[in-house]
Design an enzyme around this catalytic site. Structure first.
Site, PDB file in Angstrom:
ATOM      1  N   ASP A   1      33.337  30.771  36.936  1.00 20.77           N
ATOM      2  CA  ASP A   1      34.724  31.201  37.167  1.00 20.77           C
ATOM      3  C   ASP A   1      34.791  32.675  37.562  1.00 20.77           C
ATOM      4  O   ASP A   1      35.557  33.063  38.455  1.00 20.77           O
ATOM      5  CB  ASP A   1      35.566  30.974  35.899  1.00 20.77           C
ATOM      6  CG  ASP A   1      36.067  29.538  35.790  1.00 20.77           C
ATOM      7  OD1 ASP A   1      35.970  28.816  36.805  1.00 20.77           O
ATOM      8  OD2 ASP A   1      36.513  29.146  34.708  1.00 20.77           O
TER       9      ASP A   1
ATOM     10  N   GLU B   1      38.830  41.036  35.003  1.00 21.27           N
ATOM     11  CA  GLU B   1      39.253  39.644  34.832  1.00 21.27           C
ATOM     12  C   GLU B   1      39.740  39.411  33.406  1.00 21.27           C
ATOM     13  O   GLU B   1      38.986  39.567  32.445  1.00 21.27           O
ATOM     14  CB  GLU B   1      38.068  38.723  35.131  1.00 21.27           C
ATOM     15  CG  GLU B   1      38.313  37.261  34.791  1.00 21.27           C
ATOM     16  CD  GLU B   1      37.043  36.425  34.807  1.00 21.27           C
ATOM     17  OE1 GLU B   1      37.129  35.258  34.393  1.00 21.27           O
ATOM     18  OE2 GLU B   1      35.981  36.925  35.215  1.00 21.27           O
TER      19      GLU B   1
ATOM     20  N   ASP C   1      33.587  38.120  34.677  1.00 19.22           N
ATOM     21  CA  ASP C   1      32.607  37.466  33.809  1.00 19.22           C
ATOM     22  C   ASP C   1      31.385  37.007  34.598  1.00 19.22           C
ATOM     23  O   ASP C   1      31.473  36.724  35.806  1.00 19.22           O
ATOM     24  CB  ASP C   1      33.231  36.247  33.119  1.00 19.22           C
ATOM     25  CG  ASP C   1      34.285  36.640  32.088  1.00 19.22           C
ATOM     26  OD1 ASP C   1      34.309  37.823  31.701  1.00 19.22           O
ATOM     27  OD2 ASP C   1      35.081  35.770  31.684  1.00 19.22           O
TER      28      ASP C   1
ATOM     29  N   ASP D   1      29.936  34.231  34.845  1.00 21.75           N
ATOM     30  CA  ASP D   1      29.858  32.768  34.877  1.00 21.75           C
ATOM     31  C   ASP D   1      30.444  32.279  36.203  1.00 21.75           C
ATOM     32  O   ASP D   1      30.787  33.078  37.082  1.00 21.75           O
ATOM     33  CB  ASP D   1      30.588  32.144  33.679  1.00 21.75           C
ATOM     34  CG  ASP D   1      32.071  32.514  33.623  1.00 21.75           C
ATOM     35  OD1 ASP D   1      32.588  33.119  34.606  1.00 21.75           O
ATOM     36  OD2 ASP D   1      32.737  32.204  32.615  1.00 21.75           O
TER      37      ASP D   1
END
Length: 652
Positions: free
Chosen positions: A517, A435, A513, A515
């Protein structure tokens, strides 16, 4: 647990139990018998015991099965069947119960008079469970007497004994998996619930109860679920399509018990662009299909095309219709029962019986023809959907050809952003789908260039659950994934099937990541692979990287933590006197926060990294989950989020 009276009386005794060989190798090579010793193998033990109860139900002697997850993570499975025979086995000269529990390939499954059909085909199930358990207790209610025997690692602790009187029939098995064999010891409620739900649809009229003594609801009661279906596969299809917009009001359903092979099929059309056909033989999910699926496809294509030709609906379309077009937006479940199934390979995932094709073909052709004639409005809607699918397929074919032609015209045809590895052997090569450009840059610097390739992905890829196929091949990030992997679409019998002859990497690793997103991007990528490259998952090529959540420092000491428990444990270790102020905890939200050396050490070095292999335990459940999470219907997604909110972690 109270046992219910059995439904019928049958001649089931020690003479029905046939012994083929001993039990020696199971503890030495458990993966040969149950697949693996990880989380899947752990749950496989439950399926083996439940399958025995289901086989009793298929034979007509059981309608109530209970599965309990006990506080210590042991499992109890009980049923109201006839009870395992306890009389003396003529050849073995010991109780038939002991023979069934301690001898491999011993059971009633080999005697056609005892079980006409059986999922536990090889009779290794409960004896394997016994061998791989530190402790197992078998309690049998039979002939007015309660019999019992206990085992340690498959070895009887004492001969079968009478422990009481009873007016019911049934079997209770309680076992504790051996933690020295299995890498996981904790059972997942949702995994067990998913399989029991599936079994309830496949065997209508049987009640399957799940109780989890480890967790209580808001009222302080043990977590429970009851799975019971009266509609069988019709209800199964409605469940699978509950997150989609239906094209026709009710599924087309047939249940043909005539002939040697009973056939049950349910199918429905929806407004989505994907095909979802799930097949079973004797309750075994045949994820690779086989002759029964071939018979289904042949009947569907022939019958619908014949109806469309006769009705004149194809004349104005001016488009060639193929078998693929009849399956776009189709959800179907096929379930057949075969006395002697012939599976290709040890995994029982592809049926080879030639007579199954004709049985399904004939049954579906008759039922579908009758439905189309009696429901002209719905028939017209289905054919209109097929015509649109044919038009979209032509556009998709051109889009696929453009992607694949690019490989030929530009030599390697590899994406410009791909940092490839020097080794060309797919078996040792791996590619990271990363990503963002920032993390991609760190990964390129930190990797081992010999066998690790890096493909940075910009932003969120297209949500394939809501897009027509030709739109997918126009998406730059998806085009880059396809060309980097080297795969092609189109096989002899299926234009959408994946051709993996030129696959360039046998490890495809999604790295996003840690998180919200990152989780969303990971789900988008997983949805694409599940819908359009499922064979990569089925062959064990797809992985998820697990970057650490925390960097914990005290002085010159640095430790990484992948879970909340890791974090707390490391803090206690670094600050044993409770002086947590002396410990600095850094929460990683993005891969870009790590320098190349840190990314290599924590997430990419094969010696120290953690990877999750992506598997499909149930294609039906996976389809339901992806369509619910990524589809158009908001209500099911909201319900899922509300139900699972307590498991979520909030980034602050």
């Amino acid at each position: 647990m109270e046992q219910r009276k059995s439904l019928a009386k049958g001649d089931y005794s020690a003479n029905n139990i046939q012994v083929l060989e001993g039990l020696e190798a199971v503890r030495k090579r458990p993966a040969m018998y149950i697949g693996d010793v990880g989380i899947r193998g752990l749950h496989h033990l439950v399926w083996e015991v439940v399958d025995n109860s289901i086989d009793e139900a298929l034979a007509g002697y059981c309608d109530d099965i209970h599965v309990e997850i006990n506080k210590d993570n042991s499992i109890t499975v009980s049923d109201n069947g006839r009870g395992i025979p306890t009389d003396i086995h003529e050849k073995e000269q010991r109780s038939a119960l002991e023979v069934v529990m301690t001898v491999l390939h011993a059971g009633g499954k080999f005697d056609k008079d005892t079980y006409k059909v059986s999922g536990g085909l090889h009779g290794v199930g409960v004896s394997c469970v016994n061998a791989l358990s530190t402790h197992l207790k078998a309690t049998v209610h039979r002939n007015g007497i309660i019999y019992q025997q206990e085992y340690e690692k498959g070895i009887p602790m004492y001969p079968v004994k009478e422990v009481g009187k009873t007016d019911i029939n049934g079997t209770i098995i309680t076992f504790m998996p051996d933690s020295s064999i299995f890498t996981h010891s904790e059972y997942k409620y949702d995994t067990v619930a998913s399989r029991l739900r599936e079994l309830s649809f496949l065997n209508s009229g049987i009640k399957l109860n799940l109780i989890d003594h480890r967790e209580q609801d808001e009222n302080g009661a043990d977590l429970t679920d009851e799975f019971f279906s009266t509609g069988g596969l019709k209800e199964f299809v409605l469940y699978l399509d509950s997150t989609r917009e239906r094209l026709i009001p009710e599924p087309i359903h047939l249940n043909n018990e005539k002939g040697e092979i009973p056939v049950e099929v349910a199918l429905n059309y929806n407004t989505s662009y994907t095909e979802n056909v799930v097949s079973y033989v004797n309750n075994i999910n045949t994820i690779e299909g086989g002759t029964h699926v071939a018979g289904f496809r042949r009947a569907l294509t022939r019958t619908l095309k014949s109806y469309a030709d006769k009705s004149g609906l194809l004349e104005k379309a001016k488009v060639e219709i193929t078998g693929d077009d009849f399956r776009e937006g189709l959800t179907a479940v096929i379930s057949i029962k075969v006395a002697e199934p012939q599976f290709e390979g040890q995994t029982k995932t592809k049926l080879g019986n030639s007579d199954a094709m004709g049985a399904v073909d004939t049954s579906l052709s008759e039922a579908l023809q009758e439905y189309l004639e009696e429901h002209p409005k719905e028939a017209k809607q289905i054919i209109s959907k097929v015509i649109l699918a044919a038009q979209a397929r032509q556009a998709a074919r051109k889009a696929r050809e453009m992607v694949q032609r690019k490989n030929v015209l530009s030599g390697t045809g590899l994406p410009g952003k791909l940092a490839d590895c020097s080794d060309k052997d797919p078996a040792v090569c791996e590619i990271y789908l990363v990503e963002g450009d920032s993390a991609g840059g760190s990964a390129k610097q930190g990797r081992n260039r010999k066998f690790q390739a890096i493909l940075p992905l910009r932003g969120k890829i297209l949500n394939v659950e809501k897009a027509q196929e030709h739109k997918i091949y126009d998406n730059d990030e998806i085009k880059n994934i396809i060309t980097a992997l080297g795969v092609r679409f189109g096989m002899e019998d299926d234009a959408r099937a994946l051709n993996m002859e030129k696959l360039r990497y046998h490890k495809i690793i999604i790295m996003t990541d840690a998180d919200i997103d990152g989780s969303h991007i990971r789900t988008l990528i997983l949805t694409f692979f599940f819908r359009y490259m499922r064979s990569l998952i089925e062959n064990g090529y797809l992985y998820i990287a697990l970057p650490p959540l925390y960097l914990i420092k005290k002085g010159k000491q640095e430790r990484y933590a992948w879970t909340e428990d890791d974090r707390l444990s490391i803090i206690r270790e670094l600050a044993p006197e409770g002086k947590e102020d002396s410990v600095n905890v850094q929460r990683y939200k993005g891969l870009g926060e790590m320098n190349p050396e840190q990314l290599w050490t924590t997430t990419m070095d094969p010696e120290s990294r953690s990877l999750k292999l992506v598997t499909i335990d149930s294609a039906a459940e996976a389809d339901h989950l992806f369509s619910m999470l990524m589809g158009d219907e908001v209500a099911p997604r909201r319900d899922f989020i509300e139900k699972n909110a307590k498991y979520a972690k909030v980034d602050v």
